[in-house]
Design a protein around this motif. Structure first.
Motif, mmCIF file in Angstrom:
data_model
loop_
_atom_site.group_PDB
_atom_site.id
_atom_site.type_symbol
_atom_site.label_atom_id
_atom_site.label_comp_id
_atom_site.label_asym_id
_atom_site.label_seq_id
_atom_site.Cartn_x
_atom_site.Cartn_y
_atom_site.Cartn_z
ATOM 1 N N TYR A 218 14.543 15.375 -68.539
ATOM 2 C CA TYR A 218 14.888 14.632 -67.337
ATOM 3 C C TYR A 218 15.835 13.453 -67.587
ATOM 4 C CZ TYR A 218 10.786 17.383 -66.137
ATOM 5 O OH TYR A 218 9.886 18.419 -66.003
ATOM 6 N N THR B 45 13.640 11.081 -62.000
ATOM 7 C CA THR B 45 12.860 11.709 -63.070
ATOM 8 C C THR B 45 11.439 12.049 -62.636
ATOM 9 O OG1 THR B 45 12.115 9.550 -63.904
ATOM 10 C CG2 THR B 45 14.188 10.425 -64.788
ATOM 11 N N ARG C 114 11.274 15.119 -60.401
ATOM 12 C CA ARG C 114 11.587 16.311 -61.209
ATOM 13 C C ARG C 114 10.388 16.740 -62.044
ATOM 14 N NH1 ARG C 114 16.839 13.982 -63.877
ATOM 15 N NH2 ARG C 114 16.945 15.914 -65.128
#
Ligand code: GRF
Length: 196
Positions: free
Chosen positions: A115, A120, A123
């Motif tokens: 990431y 982040t 994700r």
């Protein structure tokens, strides 16, 4: 050692770094820099008695080297040995990262190399990861890519949202970055690993 901290916003990591550099710590903060003159962290730095410098990046639109030359001029007044990027949201060119090779750190809210870049936490959630965290690394020309100096691992909980996960990671950033800086400023590059 003299440490410059770069911020773009609230500077919660910057505050923890400044507060950690006391007593027998081998470093002291010499300046807090921001690309955003309105960054809340600049007020917090001044409250902690640390000089600040700010340069809006917008007037240099499209000319990163000129922006970075202006940063270097502002920094020179404070003679830093180390730069800590902490919530600093501007990319730096190879010209700047090469000049600070081995002397510039960044904290990124993921377990690099996973990431890189933005978003982040969402994700990690989308990937169904059961663990997540943050990384302190040496800065190179490649974004979020340099040698790892520390990581902190947190669990991902089933009911997590990006915000709840980000908050859990941020708490560990505030532990990890000061721990890494203390070692780094003493010349020790042994990675720090924290697990909650
Ligand atoms: C946070 O998202 C943190 O994870 C990352 O930068 C953002 C702002 O941090 N390192 P800070 O509160 O400005 O230190």
């Amino acid at each position: 050692r003299r440490v410059a901290v770069f911020i773009s916003g609230g500077g919660s990591n910057m505050v923890k770094l400044l507060e950690s550099m006391t007593g027998d710590h081998p470093a002291r903060p010499c300046v807090v820099f921001s690309n955003n003159p309105d960054a809340g962290g600049l007020v917090r730095a001044r409250e902690l008695g640390v000089p600040t410098e700010a340069l809006p990046h917008q007037p240099f639109a499209g000319d990163r080297p000129s922006f970075e030359a202006a940063i270097s001029t502002a920094l020179a007044r404070h003679a830093p040995d180390i730069i800590c990027l902490a919530g600093f949201m501007r990319k730096l060119t190879a010209g700047f990262t090469d000049a600070w090779a081995g002397k510039m750190l960044n904290i990124h809210p993921s377990l690099l190399p996973k990431y890189k870049g933005l978003h982040t936490h969402s994700r990690a959630l989308e990937a169904g990861d059961t663990e997540h965290g943050c990384t302190v690394h040496e800065v190179t020309a490649r974004l979020d890519d340099g040698p790892v100096l520390g990581q902190a691992v947190v669990p991902v909980l089933p009911e997590d949202t990006p915000d709840t996960l980000a908050a859990r990671v941020l708490t560990q950033e505030h532990r990890l970055y000061p721990a890494v800086l203390r070692r780094f400023a003493a010349g020790d590059r042994t990675p720090v690993y924290l697990r909650t």
